[in-house]
Design an enzyme around this catalytic site. Structure first.
Site, PDB file in Angstrom:
ATOM      1  CG  ASP A 183      52.226  42.267  29.764  1.00 37.29           C
ATOM      2  OD1 ASP A 183      52.416  41.376  28.923  1.00 37.29           O
ATOM      3  OD2 ASP A 183      51.148  42.409  30.373  1.00 37.29           O
ATOM      4  CD  GLU A 231      50.673  40.391  34.038  1.00 35.72           C
ATOM      5  OE1 GLU A 231      50.950  41.115  33.060  1.00 35.72           O
ATOM      6  OE2 GLU A 231      49.707  39.634  34.053  1.00 35.72           O
ATOM      7  CB  THR A 234      43.687  38.236  31.128  1.00 41.45           C
ATOM      8  OG1 THR A 234      45.056  38.553  30.866  1.00 41.45           O
ATOM      9  CG2 THR A 234      43.083  39.351  31.918  1.00 41.45           C
ATOM     10  CD  GLU A 260      51.419  38.490  29.755  1.00 38.30           C
ATOM     11  OE1 GLU A 260      52.021  38.624  28.673  1.00 38.30           O
ATOM     12  OE2 GLU A 260      50.434  39.172  30.029  1.00 38.30           O
ATOM     13  NE  ARG A 262      50.144  45.593  33.983  1.00 36.38           N
ATOM     14  CZ  ARG A 262      50.161  44.475  33.264  1.00 36.38           C
ATOM     15  NH1 ARG A 262      49.554  43.386  33.725  1.00 36.38           N
ATOM     16  NH2 ARG A 262      50.749  44.437  32.090  1.00 36.38           N
ATOM     17  N   GLY A 270      42.581  37.834  26.830  1.00 43.56           N
ATOM     18  CA  GLY A 270      43.137  37.444  25.541  1.00 43.56           C
ATOM     19  C   GLY A 270      44.227  38.352  25.030  1.00 43.56           C
ATOM     20  N   GLY A 271      45.127  38.813  25.940  1.00 37.33           N
ATOM     21  CA  GLY A 271      46.242  39.634  25.512  1.00 37.33           C
ATOM     22  C   GLY A 271      45.791  40.906  24.822  1.00 37.33           C
TER      23      GLY A 271
END
Length: 561
Positions: free
Chosen positions: A422, A419, A382, A402, A97, A467-468
Site C-alpha cells: 500500500d 500491506e 478487507t 490487503e 494499521r 474493496g481497496g
C-alpha cells in the site's frame, strides 16, 4: 500460470453475489445489534453481546472469528481501524494499521535502476508483510471499553478453528483465484488446497486454534513474543519469495495508537472518521462537502446529473488524496486544510451540472506543503463489522490483510498481510519525496473508512466497507443515499456505485446505473461498465432502536442481541 495471468486473476474482482436472504438486516428494539461480512462472525458477535459483552467486546470477537472464516480478507495477521462511541460520551479511535519493519528503506519496491517493480513481484512473500496490528488494537480496546474477560472473546473463533466451518462462496472463489501462486507457499497450499476449495467444504485450522488458545490465556504479548513471534519471523525471513528483514524487535515495539477523530458537517449532520494514515475521513468529507451546494434530494437517485456530480467531486477529492495523504507521524498532512469549508467550497465551484471538467488536478489546501502527486495502489480486499450494545455504545471497525490471502504466507494458520504494497513504490517524483513512500516504522496509506454520522450529538448511522480504494466511495455513496435519498441502511449500502479509472467513470455492472451511460457521456464523461469489488456493512438508529444491515451483494448478515 504465467505471472501476468496470475496478476490478472489476483486483481480481478469477484463477481457480484446474489442478494442474501438470511438475516441481511436485523432490528433490535432496546437491544444490541451486530453485522459482519460472514454469518459465523456475526453469530460470534451476537454471542458476546448475549453474555453481557460490550460493543467493543463483540467487535473483537468478530475480528477474531473472521480470521478463521474469512481468511482471504482480514484477521490477526493484519491490521485495522476502530471507531468507538461511548453512550453519552466521546468518540475515540484506535489505529491498528501495520508498520514497516525498522530496516525498511524507500527503495524497498524498486529495482536496481530505481524503477518500481511489477506488483506481481512485490506482493508475494515476506517483503510485503507489515508488523500486524490487530491484536494490539484488540487489547487496547478491551482495556478501555471491555466488559468480558479477554479470554471470553476468543472462544467463538477457537470453536470455529478447531470444530470446522463450511467454506463460503467468496472464500472458495478467492482460493481458486490465488491458489496457482501457492506452489511457492506450501503451508498455505496445505491448509487451503493446492487448487483451492469448493463452496460448502468443511475446513478446520488446528494450528490457528492452538494459537488463539495461547493468546486468550496469556494475553496479547503471546502474539508478539515467544513461539508465535518465532513462527511469524520464520515465515517472512525464510520465504522463498522476497524474504524480509523483519526482527523480533519490530514485533515487540509495535503499539496500536489512539488518534483524534476527523469530523466535518454535511446538511446538518456531523460525519466522523479516522485520521491519517487512513485517507477515509478526509476524502469522504471532501466529496460530501463539494456536493452540499447541489440539491441531490431533488435530483434523486435515478438522475444521471446526480451521479455526474458525485463523479466530479469524487475525482477531485481523490486527486488531493494522491498528493497529500500519508502517515502523519512521518510527513506533514494538511488534514485541517483538506476539510476546510472554504477550500472545499472553492473545489466545489469547479463543478458544473451541465458538463465535466477537462482535468481533475489536486488543489492547494491551506497549510499544504509543496508536494508532487503519486498514484498509490490498493488491491480489493478487507472487511468491515459493527456492534452496538444495549447501553448504546457503538464500535465500528474495518480490518484487512490487503489482497486475497495477503502475502500468501501463513504463520500458525493465519494469513500474513501484504500491506506494505500500500506504500507508493516510487519513493520520489519530479525530484521530490513522495508522502506515502516506504520508511522504517511507517504505516502505509489506507482507504479504510469506518464512519459514524451524528445528529444533534447522537450517533444515528454508521458504515464501513471493503474493496481497496472503492471503500471511500462506498461509504460516501451510502451516506448520500441515506441522508439525501432517504434510503434505509441496507438499501444505502446496496445502492449501486460509480467509481473511476484512468479513462473515466466506471458504472457498476448489472445495475440500473448501466442505463445512465449515454446520459453521462453526453455530459462529457468517458464511461465504462465493470464489476466492482463491493462489500459494506451499516447500522442506523430508528425510532424503535438500532437496525443493522449487511451488503445484499454478499453473504454477510446482521443479527439482533
Amino acid at each position: 500460470m504465467k505471472p501476468v495471468l496470475a496478476l490478472v486473476a489476483f486483481l480481478t474482482p469477484l463477481p457480484a453475489l446474489a442478494p442474501s436472504s438470511v438475516s441481511a438486516q436485523a432490528r433490535a428494539p432496546g437491544g444490541g445489534i451486530v453485522t459482519s461480512a460472514d454469518p459465523r462472525a456475526t453469530e460470534a458477535g451476537q454471542a458476546i453481546l448475549r453474555q453481557g459483552g460490550s460493543a467493543s467486546d463483540a467487535a473483537i470477537a468478530m475480528m477474531l472469528a473472521l480470521t478463521v472464516v474469512e481468511p482471504q480478507s482480514s484477521g490477526i495477521g493484519g491490521g485495522g481501524f476502530l471507531l468507538h462511541q461511548s453512550a453519552g460520551g466521546k468518540l475515540e479511535t484506535i489505529d491498528g494499521r501495520e508498520k514497516a519493519p525498522a530496516g525498511a528503506t524507500p527503495r524497498r519496491f524498486v529495482d536496481a535502476a530505481g524503477k518500481p517493480i511489477p506488483f506481481i513481484e512485490a506482493f508475494q512473500g515476506g517483503r510485503a508483510v507489515g508488523v500486524p496490528g490487530n491484536i494490539r488494537l484488540a487489547a487496547l480496546a478491551s482495556k478501555k471499553w471491555g466488559k468480558l474477560p479477554w479470554k471470553a472473546l476468543f472462544q467463538p473463533a477457537i470453536r470455529l478453528a478447531e470444530g470446522g466451518f463450511a467454506v463460503t462462496r467468496p472464500m472458495a472463489e478467492a482460493t481458486t483465484r490465488v491458489s496457482p501462486l501457492w506452489k511457492n507457499f506450501p503451508a498455505t497450499a496445505a491448509q487451503y488446497g493446492s487448487t483451492g476449495l469448493t463452496q460448502g467444504t468443511t475446513v478446520k485450522n488446528p494450528a490457528l486454534g492452538k494459537l488463539l488458545r495461547k493468546v486468550a490465556k496469556d494475553g496479547p504479548d503471546a502474539f508478539y513474543t515467544g513461539g508465535n513471534a518465532k513462527a511469524l519471523l520464520a515465515a517472512v525471513t525464510t520465504s522463498k519469495l522476497n524474504p524480509s528483514e523483519m526482527t523480533a524487535a519490530d514485533l515487540t515495539a509495535y503499539q496500536a495508537k489512539e488518534r483524534a477523530p476527523v469530523c466535518g458537517e454535511y446538511r446538518g449532520y456531523r460525519v466522523c472518521g479516522m485520521r491519517p494514515p487512513s485517507s477515509g475521513a478526509t476524502t469522504v468529507l471532501q466529496i460530501l462537502g463539494m456536493l452540499e451546494r447541489f440539491d441531490l434530494k431533488a435530483l434523486g437517485k435515478d438522475s444521471p446529473v446526480a451521479w455526474h456530480l458525485i463523479g466530479e467531486a469524487m475525482q477531485l477529492a481523490y486527486a488531493d488524496r494522491e498528493k497529500y495523504l500519508g502517515d502523519a507521524d512521518f510527513v506533514s498532512v494538511p488534514v485541517a486544510g483538506l476539510i476546510d469549508r472554504g477550500y472545499i467550497g472553492s473545489r466545489s465551484r469547479l463543478i458544473a451540472e451541465e458538463k465535466t471538467l477537462s482535468a481533475y488536478d489536486a488543489g492547494t489546501p491551506p497549510g499544504a506543503p509543496p508536494r508532487t502527486a503519486a498514484e498509490q495502489r490498493e488491491v480489493p480486499g478487507t472487511t468491515h463489522f459493527i456492534a452496538v450494545d444495549r447501553a448504546g455504545d457503538v464500535a465500528t471497525m474495518t480490518s484487512t490483510i490487503e489482497g486475497p490471502f495477503g502475502s500468501q504466507l501463513l504463520a500458525n494458520g493465519y494469513a500474513l498481510n501484504n500491506e506494505l504494497t500500500d506504500f507508493t513504490f516510487a519513493p520520489e517524483k519530479d525530484g521530490a519525496p513522495v508522502a506515502n513512500r516506504v520508511e522504517g516504522g511507517k504505516r502505509p496509506l489506507s482507504s479504510m473508512a469506518p464512519t459514524i454520522v451524528y445528529k444533534d450529538g447522537k450517533p444515528v448511522f454508521t458504515v464501513g466497507a471493503a474493496g481497496g480504494k472503492t471503500i471511500i466511495m462506498q461509504v460516501t455513496k451510502a451516506i448520500v443515499a441515506h441522508l439525501d435519498w432517504g434510503l434505509n441502511a441496507r438499501d444505502s449500502i446496496g445502492e449501486p456505485l460509480v467509481y473511476f479509472n484512468r479513462e473515466g467513470l466506471v458504472l457498476e455492472q448489472g445495475t440500473r446505473l448501466e442505463a445512465m451511460k449515454p446520459a453521462l457521456e453526453k455530459l462529457g464523461h468517458k464511461v465504462s461498465v465493470g464489476r466492482l469489488p463491493l462489500k459494506a456493512n451499516a447500522a442506523e438508529l430508528t425510532t424503535t432502536g438500532w437496525v443493522g444491515a449487511a451488503d445484499p451483494r454478499g453473504v454477510g448478515t446482521a443479527l439482533s442481541e
